[in-house]
Scaffold this motif. Structure first.
Motif, mmCIF file in Angstrom:
data_model
loop_
_atom_site.group_PDB
_atom_site.id
_atom_site.type_symbol
_atom_site.label_atom_id
_atom_site.label_comp_id
_atom_site.label_asym_id
_atom_site.label_seq_id
_atom_site.Cartn_x
_atom_site.Cartn_y
_atom_site.Cartn_z
ATOM 1 N N ALA A 76 -10.994 35.956 12.355
ATOM 2 C CA ALA A 76 -11.713 37.164 11.929
ATOM 3 C C ALA A 76 -12.435 37.777 13.117
ATOM 4 O O ALA A 76 -12.638 38.989 13.175
ATOM 5 N N VAL A 77 -12.843 36.940 14.074
ATOM 6 C CA VAL A 77 -13.573 37.367 15.262
ATOM 7 C C VAL A 77 -12.920 36.688 16.463
ATOM 8 O O VAL A 77 -12.696 35.484 16.444
ATOM 9 N N ALA A 128 -13.371 32.700 15.881
ATOM 10 C CA ALA A 128 -13.905 32.109 14.649
ATOM 11 C C ALA A 128 -13.334 32.784 13.414
ATOM 12 O O ALA A 128 -12.901 33.941 13.459
ATOM 13 N N ASN A 129 -13.353 32.059 12.314
ATOM 14 C CA ASN A 129 -12.968 32.570 11.008
ATOM 15 C C ASN A 129 -14.216 32.874 10.201
ATOM 16 O O ASN A 129 -15.326 32.500 10.582
ATOM 17 N N ILE A 130 -14.040 33.508 9.059
ATOM 18 C CA ILE A 130 -15.156 33.843 8.180
ATOM 19 C C ILE A 130 -15.856 32.554 7.749
ATOM 20 O O ILE A 130 -15.212 31.586 7.354
ATOM 21 N N GLY A 131 -17.187 32.546 7.858
ATOM 22 C CA GLY A 131 -17.974 31.381 7.462
ATOM 23 C C GLY A 131 -18.277 30.415 8.596
ATOM 24 O O GLY A 131 -19.111 29.527 8.442
ATOM 25 N N ASP A 132 -17.630 30.572 9.743
ATOM 26 C CA ASP A 132 -17.888 29.699 10.884
ATOM 27 C C ASP A 132 -19.192 30.106 11.570
ATOM 28 O O ASP A 132 -19.543 31.285 11.618
ATOM 29 N N THR A 147 -23.592 33.198 11.574
ATOM 30 C CA THR A 147 -22.439 32.974 10.706
ATOM 31 C C THR A 147 -21.581 34.230 10.664
ATOM 32 O O THR A 147 -22.087 35.333 10.474
ATOM 33 N N VAL A 148 -20.269 34.054 10.806
ATOM 34 C CA VAL A 148 -19.339 35.175 10.729
ATOM 35 C C VAL A 148 -19.201 35.596 9.269
ATOM 36 O O VAL A 148 -18.917 34.776 8.398
ATOM 37 N N MET A 149 -19.410 36.881 9.009
ATOM 38 C CA MET A 149 -19.326 37.436 7.662
ATOM 39 C C MET A 149 -17.967 38.113 7.455
ATOM 40 O O MET A 149 -17.241 38.378 8.409
ATOM 41 N N GLY A 203 -16.940 41.271 9.424
ATOM 42 C CA GLY A 203 -16.795 41.166 10.876
ATOM 43 C C GLY A 203 -18.099 41.115 11.641
ATOM 44 O O GLY A 203 -18.092 41.077 12.858
ATOM 45 N N THR A 204 -19.222 41.125 10.948
ATOM 46 C CA THR A 204 -20.530 41.001 11.605
ATOM 47 C C THR A 204 -20.899 39.534 11.689
ATOM 48 O O THR A 204 -20.315 38.682 11.037
ATOM 49 N N VAL A 205 -21.918 39.260 12.497
ATOM 50 C CA VAL A 205 -22.468 37.903 12.592
ATOM 51 C C VAL A 205 -23.903 37.970 12.133
ATOM 52 O O VAL A 205 -24.711 38.725 12.689
ATOM 53 N N GLN A 206 -24.221 37.190 11.115
ATOM 54 C CA GLN A 206 -25.565 37.188 10.557
ATOM 55 C C GLN A 206 -26.352 36.036 11.180
ATOM 56 O O GLN A 206 -25.976 34.880 11.084
ATOM 57 N N VAL A 207 -27.460 36.413 11.807
ATOM 58 C CA VAL A 207 -28.333 35.442 12.476
ATOM 59 C C VAL A 207 -29.493 35.109 11.549
ATOM 60 O O VAL A 207 -30.061 35.994 10.904
ATOM 61 N N LYS A 208 -29.847 33.832 11.491
ATOM 62 C CA LYS A 208 -30.973 33.404 10.671
ATOM 63 C C LYS A 208 -32.166 33.073 11.556
ATOM 64 O O LYS A 208 -32.002 32.702 12.702
#
Length: 161
Positions: free
Chosen positions: A101-102, A129-133, A149-151, A154-159
């Protein structure tokens, strides 16, 4: 014992048609259960995305060939090959994987949510990476490396730490 019983069955003339129907009933499902496999028509190299133009559906004639190979086009089209696939050979399902995905080096959005606050920035992934990685991403503005986390979009969500 079974063979003696069958031998006695064939001696009686009225049971011959019954026995023939029995034998026919055993062979018809075997003929109806044709197996098919998906094979490449051209060499497919590792990392290559498989298209339907390079595939063919053939009947499996080898009775010793066991499962684990692609039998439907939907199992193969759009997947990535992890090894070289030769023309006319079955495609092992273990040699296929979903496309990333990315991909490393591409550009994406880094998103950070906390309450009603959303911060977004441009970034580049450090790995494929794939979705969820969970992957490391470099913020293009600050140079900081963050994990997220890859959403699916196509974005990456940072916690928050």
């Amino acid at each position: 014992m079974m063979f003696r019983l069958m031998k006695n069955v064939f001696r009686s003339k009225e049971t011959v048609p019954v026995a023939l129907c029995f034998l026919l009933a055993l062979t018809v499902p075997a003929l109806a259960a044709q197996r098919f496999a998906i094979v490449p028509t051209d060499v497919i190299y590792p990392g290559e995305t498989i298209s339907s133009g390079k595939l063919d559906r053939v009947e499996v004639t080898n009775p010793n060939l066991i499962g684990g190979y692609a039998s439907d086009m939907d199992q193969v089209v759009g997947m990535l090959s992890t090894r070289t696939l030769l023309p006319g050979r079955t495609i092992p399902l273990s040699s296929l994987k979903k496309p990333y995905a990315v991909t490393r080096g591409s550009q994406l959005r880094i998103v950070f949510h906390i309450g009603n606050l959303t911060i977004s920035a441009a970034g580049t992934p450090m790995d494929d990476a794939n979705i969820g990685d969970v992957i490391r991403v470099r913020n293009l503005d600050s140079g900081q490396i963050v994990s997220g986390t890859v959403m699916a979009d196509g974005t990456v969500q940072v916690k928050a730490k």
